[in-house]
Write an enzyme that holds these catalytic residues in place. Structure first.
Site, PDB file in Angstrom:
ATOM      1  N   HIS A  49      10.922 -19.841  13.425  1.00 28.02           N
ATOM      2  CA  HIS A  49      10.990 -18.631  12.599  1.00 28.02           C
ATOM      3  C   HIS A  49      11.474 -17.441  13.424  1.00 28.02           C
ATOM      4  O   HIS A  49      10.985 -16.320  13.289  1.00 28.02           O
ATOM      5  CB  HIS A  49       9.634 -18.367  11.939  1.00 28.02           C
ATOM      6  CG  HIS A  49       9.263 -19.482  11.015  1.00 28.02           C
ATOM      7  ND1 HIS A  49       9.516 -19.457   9.672  1.00 28.02           N
ATOM      8  CD2 HIS A  49       8.749 -20.706  11.277  1.00 28.02           C
ATOM      9  CE1 HIS A  49       9.145 -20.602   9.131  1.00 28.02           C
ATOM     10  NE2 HIS A  49       8.673 -21.378  10.092  1.00 28.02           N
ATOM     11  N   HIS A  53      16.272 -16.216   9.699  1.00 25.81           N
ATOM     12  CA  HIS A  53      15.914 -17.617   9.505  1.00 25.81           C
ATOM     13  C   HIS A  53      15.466 -17.889   8.074  1.00 25.81           C
ATOM     14  O   HIS A  53      15.151 -16.959   7.324  1.00 25.81           O
ATOM     15  CB  HIS A  53      14.807 -18.031  10.480  1.00 25.81           C
ATOM     16  CG  HIS A  53      13.494 -17.395  10.160  1.00 25.81           C
ATOM     17  ND1 HIS A  53      13.151 -16.143  10.587  1.00 25.81           N
ATOM     18  CD2 HIS A  53      12.445 -17.823   9.424  1.00 25.81           C
ATOM     19  CE1 HIS A  53      11.957 -15.837  10.137  1.00 25.81           C
ATOM     20  NE2 HIS A  53      11.495 -16.844   9.414  1.00 25.81           N
ATOM     21  N   ASP A  55      12.732 -19.894   5.531  1.00 25.55           N
ATOM     22  CA  ASP A  55      11.419 -20.534   5.412  1.00 25.55           C
ATOM     23  C   ASP A  55      11.515 -21.670   4.399  1.00 25.55           C
ATOM     24  O   ASP A  55      12.053 -21.479   3.304  1.00 25.55           O
ATOM     25  CB  ASP A  55      10.385 -19.543   4.850  1.00 25.55           C
ATOM     26  CG  ASP A  55       9.892 -18.533   5.859  1.00 25.55           C
ATOM     27  OD1 ASP A  55      10.302 -18.595   7.029  1.00 25.55           O
ATOM     28  OD2 ASP A  55       9.095 -17.678   5.447  1.00 25.55           O
ATOM     29  N   HIS A  59       6.326 -24.411   5.266  1.00 25.15           N
ATOM     30  CA  HIS A  59       5.826 -23.349   6.152  1.00 25.15           C
ATOM     31  C   HIS A  59       4.431 -22.883   5.698  1.00 25.15           C
ATOM     32  O   HIS A  59       3.560 -22.606   6.523  1.00 25.15           O
ATOM     33  CB  HIS A  59       6.821 -22.194   6.117  1.00 25.15           C
ATOM     34  CG  HIS A  59       6.518 -21.044   7.026  1.00 25.15           C
ATOM     35  ND1 HIS A  59       6.024 -21.179   8.296  1.00 25.15           N
ATOM     36  CD2 HIS A  59       6.669 -19.700   6.835  1.00 25.15           C
ATOM     37  CE1 HIS A  59       5.871 -19.986   8.844  1.00 25.15           C
ATOM     38  NE2 HIS A  59       6.236 -19.081   7.980  1.00 25.15           N
ATOM     39  N   HIS A 171       5.553 -14.928  -0.481  1.00 21.76           N
ATOM     40  CA  HIS A 171       5.841 -16.243   0.096  1.00 21.76           C
ATOM     41  C   HIS A 171       5.395 -17.354  -0.859  1.00 21.76           C
ATOM     42  O   HIS A 171       6.137 -18.295  -1.127  1.00 21.76           O
ATOM     43  CB  HIS A 171       5.100 -16.429   1.435  1.00 21.76           C
ATOM     44  CG  HIS A 171       5.863 -15.964   2.634  1.00 21.76           C
ATOM     45  ND1 HIS A 171       5.723 -14.718   3.163  1.00 21.76           N
ATOM     46  CD2 HIS A 171       6.773 -16.607   3.407  1.00 21.76           C
ATOM     47  CE1 HIS A 171       6.514 -14.597   4.231  1.00 21.76           C
ATOM     48  NE2 HIS A 171       7.161 -15.731   4.402  1.00 21.76           N
ATOM     49  N   GLU A 183      14.624 -14.313   6.147  1.00 26.31           N
ATOM     50  CA  GLU A 183      14.016 -13.116   6.731  1.00 26.31           C
ATOM     51  C   GLU A 183      14.853 -12.547   7.880  1.00 26.31           C
ATOM     52  O   GLU A 183      15.646 -13.267   8.482  1.00 26.31           O
ATOM     53  CB  GLU A 183      12.601 -13.472   7.241  1.00 26.31           C
ATOM     54  CG  GLU A 183      11.660 -13.799   6.083  1.00 26.31           C
ATOM     55  CD  GLU A 183      10.425 -14.602   6.488  1.00 26.31           C
ATOM     56  OE1 GLU A 183      10.483 -15.360   7.474  1.00 26.31           O
ATOM     57  OE2 GLU A 183       9.411 -14.476   5.792  1.00 26.31           O
TER      58      GLU A 183
HETATM   59 ZN   LIG Z   1       9.688 -17.458   8.471  1.00 27.71          ZN
END
Ligand SMILES: [Zn+2]
Length: 222
Positions: A49, A53, A55, A59, A171, A183
């Site tokens: 991360h 990057h 997710d 995660h 998230h 992100e």
């Molecule tokens: Zn992340």
């Protein structure tokens, strides 16, 4: 069709990269040099991360899809830049803030939230970014959106400096729907053309919880 312009939306990955509080700082060490081995090669130490990057649901969700189980369509497609600049530190971005773009949201659309907070990258204030509130995130998901990009460390409030944060609603909404979150984007202000196409494919890491991407916005023309 070809890309007549490509705007880089990615941060460099190196020892200076600002990471999530508590994450290890990346380091890049020489693994071989032309002088000694005939080639230059680099050994990387970083979390999945680091920098700009993606997710994967895995995660946050133990049974969630891993990165390579996600459709590649999540990482490339028409983008909508939502301008939510000018906000106070740690302020929520609400459904009402997103409403002006409502007609643009739908399946296959990549929503890029431009808070302007990338200006504070590599300062402590970068941790105090605005965040997408849970209702707004769930509303995007209900509209069919499965890819949300942010120019901050996280779509959720980042615990730091005595702030506990307000949870992981954004998230959980996006990843819980089998989507992805990109992100630490930057350069969203440089997308000054209509109908940008976003591309940000993660490297195919075996760990599957997330991976750096080279995020770009492309202007396509005949
Ligand atoms: Zn992340």
């Amino acid at each position: 069709m070809r890309a007549t312009r490509i705007v880089d939306l990615s941060r460099p990955v190196g020892p200076e990269t600002q990471v999530f509080p508590g994450d290890r700082q990346p380091s890049l060490e020489s693994a071989a040099t032309i002088a000694d081995a005939g080639v230059n090669s680099t050994e990387l130490h970083l979390t999945s991360h680091t920098g700009t990057h993606a997710d994967a649901p895995f995660h946050f969700l133990a049974d969630g899809p891993r990165l390579e189980e996600l459709p590649l369509e999540l990482f490339c497609g028409p983008a909508v830049v939502v301008d939510v600049t000018g906000r106070a530190d740690r302020s929520p971005i609400t459904r009402a803030d997103l409403a002006p773009w409502e007609n643009a949201f739908g399946p296959g659309v990549i929503v890029l939230l431009r808070t302007g907070w990338s200006a504070y990258y590599r300062t402590e204030r970068y941790f105090d970014h605005p965040y997408l509130d849970g209702e707004a995130a769930r509303w995007l998901v209900e509209a069919g959106v499965r890819t949300v990009g942010v120019d901050t460390l996280s779509p959720d409030e980042t615990p730091y400096g005595g702030h506990e944060g307000s949870g992981w609603d954004a998230h959980l909404a996006v990843l819980g729907a089998g989507g992805t979150i990109i992100e630490n984007l930057c350069g969203l202000d440089r997308i000054d053309f209509p109908d940008p196409v976003f591309s940000g494919f993660p490297i195919r890491l075996a760990s599957g919880d997330g991976a750096p991407v080279r995020a770009v916005a492309m202007h396509m023309a005949d």
